[in-house]
Scaffold this motif. Structure first.
Motif, PDB file in Angstrom:
ATOM      1  N   VAL A 148       0.868  -1.181   0.000  1.00  0.00           N
ATOM      2  CA  VAL A 148       0.000   0.000   0.000  1.00  0.00           C
ATOM      3  C   VAL A 148       0.902   1.227   0.000  1.00  0.00           C
ATOM      4  O   VAL A 148       1.868   1.301   0.758  1.00  0.00           O
ATOM      5  N   ASP A 149       0.605   2.162  -0.886  1.00  0.00           N
ATOM      6  CA  ASP A 149       1.393   3.394  -0.955  1.00  0.00           C
ATOM      7  C   ASP A 149       1.036   4.297   0.232  1.00  0.00           C
ATOM      8  O   ASP A 149       0.066   5.038   0.191  1.00  0.00           O
ATOM      9  N   THR A 150       1.825   4.214   1.286  1.00  0.00           N
ATOM     10  CA  THR A 150       1.633   5.106   2.440  1.00  0.00           C
ATOM     11  C   THR A 150       2.501   6.349   2.281  1.00  0.00           C
ATOM     12  O   THR A 150       2.279   7.348   2.953  1.00  0.00           O
ATOM     13  N   SER A 209       2.828   8.615  -0.181  1.00  0.00           N
ATOM     14  CA  SER A 209       2.237   9.851  -0.685  1.00  0.00           C
ATOM     15  C   SER A 209       1.327  10.477   0.365  1.00  0.00           C
ATOM     16  O   SER A 209       1.220  11.704   0.438  1.00  0.00           O
ATOM     17  N   ALA A 210       0.678   9.660   1.194  1.00  0.00           N
ATOM     18  CA  ALA A 210      -0.151  10.212   2.276  1.00  0.00           C
ATOM     19  C   ALA A 210       0.737  10.955   3.285  1.00  0.00           C
ATOM     20  O   ALA A 210       0.418  12.052   3.731  1.00  0.00           O
ATOM     21  N   TRP A 211       1.875  10.356   3.624  1.00  0.00           N
ATOM     22  CA  TRP A 211       2.808  10.993   4.572  1.00  0.00           C
ATOM     23  C   TRP A 211       3.328  12.306   3.974  1.00  0.00           C
ATOM     24  O   TRP A 211       3.386  13.328   4.653  1.00  0.00           O
ATOM     25  N   GLY A 255       1.854  14.126   1.667  1.00  0.00           N
ATOM     26  CA  GLY A 255       0.745  15.076   1.620  1.00  0.00           C
ATOM     27  C   GLY A 255       0.524  15.745   2.967  1.00  0.00           C
ATOM     28  O   GLY A 255       0.314  16.959   3.046  1.00  0.00           O
ATOM     29  N   GLU A 256       0.593  14.951   4.042  1.00  0.00           N
ATOM     30  CA  GLU A 256       0.409  15.506   5.382  1.00  0.00           C
ATOM     31  C   GLU A 256       1.489  16.547   5.679  1.00  0.00           C
ATOM     32  O   GLU A 256       1.207  17.623   6.206  1.00  0.00           O
ATOM     33  N   ALA A 316       1.161  19.798   3.582  1.00  0.00           N
ATOM     34  CA  ALA A 316       0.109  20.666   4.133  1.00  0.00           C
ATOM     35  C   ALA A 316       0.626  21.389   5.376  1.00  0.00           C
ATOM     36  O   ALA A 316       0.387  22.584   5.557  1.00  0.00           O
ATOM     37  N   SER A 338      -1.098  20.012  -2.225  1.00  0.00           N
ATOM     38  CA  SER A 338      -0.865  18.821  -3.040  1.00  0.00           C
ATOM     39  C   SER A 338      -2.221  18.415  -3.590  1.00  0.00           C
ATOM     40  O   SER A 338      -3.107  18.006  -2.850  1.00  0.00           O
ATOM     41  N   LEU A 339      -2.428  18.573  -4.887  1.00  0.00           N
ATOM     42  CA  LEU A 339      -3.778  18.451  -5.442  1.00  0.00           C
ATOM     43  C   LEU A 339      -3.984  17.176  -6.240  1.00  0.00           C
ATOM     44  O   LEU A 339      -5.103  16.851  -6.616  1.00  0.00           O
ATOM     45  N   SER A 340      -2.906  16.465  -6.538  1.00  0.00           N
ATOM     46  CA  SER A 340      -3.054  15.206  -7.256  1.00  0.00           C
ATOM     47  C   SER A 340      -1.872  14.311  -6.905  1.00  0.00           C
ATOM     48  O   SER A 340      -0.736  14.772  -6.801  1.00  0.00           O
ATOM     49  N   GLN A 341      -2.168  13.055  -6.672  1.00  0.00           N
ATOM     50  CA  GLN A 341      -1.104  12.091  -6.352  1.00  0.00           C
ATOM     51  C   GLN A 341      -1.359  10.850  -7.186  1.00  0.00           C
ATOM     52  O   GLN A 341      -2.467  10.326  -7.210  1.00  0.00           O
ATOM     53  N   VAL A 342      -0.315  10.387  -7.854  1.00  0.00           N
ATOM     54  CA  VAL A 342      -0.463   9.339  -8.859  1.00  0.00           C
ATOM     55  C   VAL A 342       0.427   8.161  -8.532  1.00  0.00           C
ATOM     56  O   VAL A 342       1.555   8.333  -8.073  1.00  0.00           O
ATOM     57  N   LEU A 352      -7.256  16.373  12.652  1.00  0.00           N
ATOM     58  CA  LEU A 352      -6.819  15.185  11.928  1.00  0.00           C
ATOM     59  C   LEU A 352      -7.326  13.962  12.685  1.00  0.00           C
ATOM     60  O   LEU A 352      -6.792  13.624  13.749  1.00  0.00           O
ATOM     61  N   LEU A 389      -5.380  13.218   0.092  1.00  0.00           N
ATOM     62  CA  LEU A 389      -4.213  14.017  -0.301  1.00  0.00           C
ATOM     63  C   LEU A 389      -3.525  14.603   0.927  1.00  0.00           C
ATOM     64  O   LEU A 389      -2.303  14.797   0.936  1.00  0.00           O
ATOM     65  N   LEU A 390      -4.319  14.901   1.953  1.00  0.00           N
ATOM     66  CA  LEU A 390      -3.752  15.491   3.171  1.00  0.00           C
ATOM     67  C   LEU A 390      -3.172  14.424   4.095  1.00  0.00           C
ATOM     68  O   LEU A 390      -2.634  14.736   5.156  1.00  0.00           O
ATOM     69  N   LYS A 447      -5.098   9.855  -6.997  1.00  0.00           N
ATOM     70  CA  LYS A 447      -5.885  10.459  -5.923  1.00  0.00           C
ATOM     71  C   LYS A 447      -6.141  11.908  -6.294  1.00  0.00           C
ATOM     72  O   LYS A 447      -5.220  12.604  -6.730  1.00  0.00           O
TER      73      LYS A 447
END
Lengths: 417, 417
Positions: free
Chosen positions: A18-20, A22-24, A26-27, A30, A36-40, A219, B13-14, B41
């Motif tokens: 699981v791609d964790t 990009s979430a990290w 993104g956090e 922010a 961060s408006l798009s993650q691929v 959060l 995203l966040l 995402k």
């Protein structure tokens, strides 16, 4: 400034991992004031990786790429970056030297393909590796006349995190032309829903919306509690800290004991520290949680100076025989109280904390799924409480852990006030 | 057939929520013979959601969209789909009726905005909701003359999974024009690395590469073991099952006892079932794992008929006093053996399983971090073993759980062969 993310790896698309990352990322973007408006996610295919980079660079000001920096033929991030930059890849002698040394220092033979990791697109800057063998890259890219940047970091989470904090976030701040310092403070809370907390902090939230600095965000973190994050921006770290101190103080004045810790604190670490400071040892008697309270406390190194152990009395007659609970219904405050007293005796601890309840799928002793009875033998008194905990089996058990530890935390604090 | 995925939600995203949905979908698409080459995402912004849908539909034959189907103004998936289809949204009377009934049956007032969930783009087919209030949608879209399809499913994982298996995957198979049945069998293994297993199965892998059906894949799943997945395609379910039986048999003939279970089995469920079938009860004595073995076993409903409990003897003198371990170093096979015997006595179980070791960060009793000593009191004998378990504290502890349960599993099986 818009900073999008590309995670590279076929294993991510196949759900093997699981791609964790990009979430990290993104956090943290922010928290540093970037959007961060798009993650691929994209697989290990040169054409598709290159297309993903081009598209993301067209939309965003900067792109962070995770993964694909390893030594094998599947690791294509460097090649795709070179294509996007229109630059060739050249061996960076100092990176190559560092990789050779890393193998030598571990007494291992270096397979020749590891030198792929020393290939750097001309025009890119190396982010030196401190862990692993893959360096990161800072790659300036011109898109339709606009100066943009692509960062490449390894896909291994702890290497990615270290490089992001050390090099990528500072570089983003420098490029954003904003010399302000952005600092965060996270207040960890337990005991109220997001909407409840939102309502109580309504006045503060309104003031902050007008001021714009610091900002406040909730959060939700499931069974780790609800985080309230303040983000302050100021010319100096000192000024940002002063802002955080002021507003954190105002939040706490309203939310009070619901704030159990800050930043990296967990309920487990806070409870252990409270007991440690008072020289108190803890013994647990667990039924519904089946060892989870103990497992979470012992997840913290150094728990052994506080935690003597846990009696997981899953079978009722273990409660009766070992903990000397009076025979009868075991999901009750009376049973929880006797378990707490019993475990303090059996384990020779100063404090005894007991949990009994119904995790489901079916009711027990006429009590519905979600029932949690807590018993706490603390000082000369035994305190008990009964709650309804939400969620299916695993969620109910995990919520029970933090609920019981919070009951202990509040009892310690209240006993001293 | 290429099926890409769009996950909708600013919270993704966040980093407030990790997107596990697309990984799960990717795994199941692969198991059904579909390619998923890009997963995106995107936040709750109508223009960006619409753009993400258009781009993904341009690349793929089908797109699965998760999330954004809720009742609030932030839930924009329906609107974006309508824009992409060039169709208007209309209230679906039967969906509205079902939502009203759901609220009524729970005795709750329905906020009017819930009817947003009954809005359906003209031309789309509803996937009836069986959980939650949001129905799914099957939306045919023409892209440059090509007939493509977009599926919308809720973002709540259990609702998404149910809808994917019930409606989306069957619809994809129907559209792919491939009437073949694709079935999977997952063999869960423990005790050998991926490369080791790969080497031992080298011959079979070579044969399957030539045949092309079934296919074999390794799925590393950390402390849940390494999965070997066979995927067979045949005109009928019976023929696919026959293929799976044949090749699973051949794999097992080579890999043997390393296969501990199938499909949804876990080491915990398998061990509980083995003990249950033999009418044996289990007692645990845990030190290094601090209650994790017990916590994982009790995560399974019905564990109570096998597991009597666990003594988490974190402090050394709890081992000496309660479990009657001889005073001395506690990270040793001798201590593990005495813990196993002691816990069988204290908890009155048929079998006693004990774990002692060093989770770190520092060594203990002169034993290095990663040392795991297992003791097993089973029948008239006490078996012990010492292993080096990899990883940092949490990983070491979790690997210790599955390692010790596997030791118990193999002992049961060996004792009968």
């Amino acid at each position: 400034m818009r900073v999008d993310v590309v995670a590279v790896g076929t294993e991510l698309l196949l759900g093997q991992i699981v791609d964790t990352n990009s979430a990290w990322i993104g956090e943290h973007l922010a928290a540093h004031g970037f959007d961060s408006l798009s993650q691929v996610k994209v697989g290990d295919n040169l054409k598709r990786v290159e297309t993903a980079f081009r598209r993301t660079l067209a939309d965003a000001d900067a792109v962070i790429v995770c993964g694909g920096l390893g030594p094998t033929h599947d690791d294509l991030t460097r090649d795709a970056i070179a294509a996007v930059m229109g630059a060739e890849l050249r061996l960076d002698a100092s990176v190559a030297q560092r990789i050779r040394e890393m193998f030598r220092s571990r007494g291992r033979h270096m397979p020749e393909n590891n030198l792929r990791q020393a290939m750097v697109p001309v025009g890119a800057t190396v982010i030196p590796q401190t862990r692993g063998t893959a360096p990161g890259l800072i790659c300036p890219v011109s898109v339709d006349g606009a100066n943009k940047v692509l960062y490449a970091v390894p896909g291994v989470p702890h290497e990615m995190k270290e490089m992001l904090e050390r090099a990528v976030l500072p570089d983003l701040h420098a490029r954003s032309g904003d010399s302000a310092v952005i600092l965060n403070r996270i207040m960890r809370t337990w005991g109220e829903s997001e909407s409840g907390l939102n309502e109580r902090l309504d006045g503060i939230i309104g003031e902050l919306e007008v001021l714009g600095n610091p900002t406040l965000a909730f959060l939700a973190s499931g069974w780790d509690g609800l985080k309230v994050r303040l983000t302050a921006k100021a010319p100096t770290a000192q000024a940002a800290t002063a802002l955080l101190d002021e507003w954190a103080g105002r939040v706490e004045a309203i939310v009070g004991q619901q704030v159990f810790g800050y930043d990296d604190d967990t309920m487990e670490s806070v409870v252990l520290q409270l007991l440690r400071e008072r020289g108190l040892t803890l013994g647990l008697a667990e039924s519904v949680t089946g060892g989870l309270v103990s497992a979470r406390l012992t997840g913290i190194a150094g728990a052994s100076d506080v935690l003597r152990g846990s009696i997981v009395s899953y079978a009722s007659d273990v409660k009766f025989d070992l903990l000397e609970v009076t025979e009868g219904p075991v999901v009750s405050e009376a049973a929880a109280a006797e378990m707490a007293i019993g475990v303090r005796h059996v384990l020779g601890s100063d404090v005894g904390l007991a949990l009994t309840g119904v995790a489901g799928p079916t009711e027990q002793d006429g009590m519905p799924v979600g029932t949690l009875c807590i018993g706490l033998a603390f000082g000369d008194a035994v305190r008990t409480t009964t709650l309804r905990v939400p969620g299916q089996r695993e969620q109910m058990r995990q919520f029970s852990v933090i609920t019981a530890l919070d009951f202990l935390r509040r009892t310690i604090l209240t006993s001293e006030s």
